[in-house]
Design a protein around this motif. Structure first.
Motif, short mmCIF file in Angstrom:
data_model
loop_
_atom_site.label_atom_id
_atom_site.label_comp_id
_atom_site.label_asym_id
_atom_site.label_seq_id
_atom_site.Cartn_x
_atom_site.Cartn_y
_atom_site.Cartn_z
N GLY A 1 -81.47 3.59 36.95
CA GLY A 1 -81.71 2.61 37.97
C GLY A 1 -80.64 1.59 37.96
O GLY A 1 -81.08 0.62 38.81
N LEU A 2 -79.66 1.52 37.27
CA LEU A 2 -78.74 0.39 37.08
C LEU A 2 -77.55 0.56 37.98
O LEU A 2 -76.56 -0.35 38.03
CB LEU A 2 -78.63 -0.07 35.81
N GLY A 3 -77.49 1.68 38.71
CA GLY A 3 -76.49 1.82 39.57
C GLY A 3 -75.18 2.64 38.85
O GLY A 3 -75.09 2.63 37.76
N PRO A 4 -73.94 3.02 39.51
CA PRO A 4 -72.90 3.71 38.98
C PRO A 4 -72.36 2.69 38.04
O PRO A 4 -72.21 1.56 38.34
CB PRO A 4 -72.14 4.28 39.98
N ILE A 5 -71.40 3.13 36.95
CA ILE A 5 -70.79 2.32 36.12
C ILE A 5 -69.18 2.53 37.01
O ILE A 5 -68.79 3.48 37.22
CB ILE A 5 -70.42 3.03 34.69
N ASN A 6 -68.66 1.26 37.20
CA ASN A 6 -67.25 1.29 37.97
C ASN A 6 -66.36 0.31 37.32
O ASN A 6 -66.02 -0.75 37.76
CB ASN A 6 -67.63 0.90 39.53
N PRO A 7 -66.13 0.77 36.02
CA PRO A 7 -65.27 -0.13 35.29
C PRO A 7 -63.82 -0.39 36.01
O PRO A 7 -63.30 0.42 36.79
CB PRO A 7 -65.09 0.42 33.78
N GLU A 8 -63.04 -1.47 35.69
CA GLU A 8 -61.71 -1.74 36.06
C GLU A 8 -60.75 -0.86 35.32
O GLU A 8 -60.98 -0.88 34.06
CB GLU A 8 -61.46 -3.26 35.97
N GLU B 1 -57.07 -4.21 34.00
CA GLU B 1 -58.24 -5.29 33.63
C GLU B 1 -57.52 -6.50 33.10
O GLU B 1 -56.88 -6.42 32.02
CB GLU B 1 -59.17 -4.73 32.86
N PRO B 2 -57.70 -7.81 33.32
CA PRO B 2 -57.04 -8.66 32.71
C PRO B 2 -57.97 -9.17 31.38
O PRO B 2 -59.21 -8.69 31.33
CB PRO B 2 -57.37 -9.99 33.71
N THR B 3 -57.46 -9.90 30.35
CA THR B 3 -58.17 -10.23 29.27
C THR B 3 -59.34 -11.17 29.71
O THR B 3 -60.44 -10.92 29.03
CB THR B 3 -56.95 -11.02 28.27
N PHE B 4 -58.69 -11.95 30.42
CA PHE B 4 -59.86 -13.01 30.93
C PHE B 4 -59.98 -13.05 32.59
O PHE B 4 -59.11 -12.90 33.22
CB PHE B 4 -59.74 -14.43 30.50
N HIS B 5 -61.16 -13.30 32.97
CA HIS B 5 -61.15 -13.13 34.65
C HIS B 5 -61.42 -14.54 35.18
O HIS B 5 -61.26 -14.84 36.28
CB HIS B 5 -62.39 -12.53 34.74
N ALA B 6 -61.32 -15.73 34.32
CA ALA B 6 -61.46 -17.00 34.62
C ALA B 6 -60.96 -17.85 33.34
O ALA B 6 -61.24 -17.59 32.18
CB ALA B 6 -62.98 -17.41 35.18
N GLU B 7 -60.37 -18.97 33.75
CA GLU B 7 -59.98 -19.92 32.51
C GLU B 7 -60.99 -20.42 31.53
O GLU B 7 -60.78 -20.46 30.61
CB GLU B 7 -59.24 -21.03 33.30
#
Length: 220
Positions: free
Chosen positions: A12-19, A24-30
């Motif tokens: 019930g948590l939806g499909p896994i759609n990993p980057e 995939e960047p190490t960090f998504h924000a500073e």
């Protein structure tokens, strides 16, 4: 504990759609860099260990945990630990500034910037001897105990009660369940393989490998 962090096998948590890993960047924000840095730096104060830190994240309300991003959960756990261990007060956290002087025993533990790279590269050894007998050998068939601990544990729900085969023995290491309660003891650690058909039902022809401490298992 059986919390929102342990999602293996849940529906019930939806499909896994990993980057894609290479994209995939190490960090998504500073700010995520600062969250990681603050967590590691605060850990050097010696007021808690890695398993206490993990449990601080895990015991959030499930809605909050699932709504947060990865590093938001890290930051929430860190705030919990800082207040619980008296490093900062709730009011200091609210105002985002120091109100009372920091105790000298804490400031003395702060590492200089020049030492950070060496500290990180040296890691934190987690092997630890034990007097307990090694109960299992490679090739043994085991059954994972049907445990429902209220504290931190490293045995995922989806393998509890299932049978597997010991495929490797690593030696003895700090037992995380006790370490999260401030009790540092060693326990034997193994790698165990599980048949995907047994875990997920027919048509799942995969083999799952899980590292498990001895206290989680019995001979099948």
């Amino acid at each position: 504990m059986n919390g929102a962090h342990d999602l293996g096998g849940m529906h019930g948590l939806g499909p896994i759609n990993p980057e894609p890993e290479r994209e995939e960047p190490t960090f998504h924000a500073e700010w995520e860099k600062r969250a990681l840095g603050l967590t590691l730096t605060a850990g050097w104060l010696g007021q808690w260990n890695i398993d206490i830190s993990r449990f601080a994240r895990e015991r959030q309300h499930p809605v909050e945990y699932l709504s947060n991003s990865y590093y938001e959960n890290w930051l929430t756990g860190l705030e919990t630990l800082l207040v619980e261990h008296g490093v900062v007060s709730p009011e200091e956290l609210k105002q985002a500034k120091a109100i009372d002087p920091t105790p000298e025993e804490l400031t003395a533990k702060c590492a200089p910037a020049s030492a950070v790279q060496g500290i990180l590269s040296s890691g934190g050894p987690c092997d630890m001897a034990t007097d307990d007998r090694q109960e299992f050998q490679i090739g043994d068939k085991i059954k994972v105990l049907q445990l429902n601990p209220t504290g931190h544990t490293r045995v995922p729900r989806y393998i509890r009660g299932h049978e597997g085969i010991i495929t490797d023995y690593y030696g003895s290491f700090i037992f995380p369940d006790e370490n999260a309660q401030g009790n540092k003891i060693g326990q034997h650690l193994y790698n165990v393989s599980f048949d995907g058909n047994q875990l997920w039902g027919d048509g799942n022809d995969t083999t799952i490998h899980v590292d498990l401490w001895q206290n989680y298992m019995e001979l099948a």
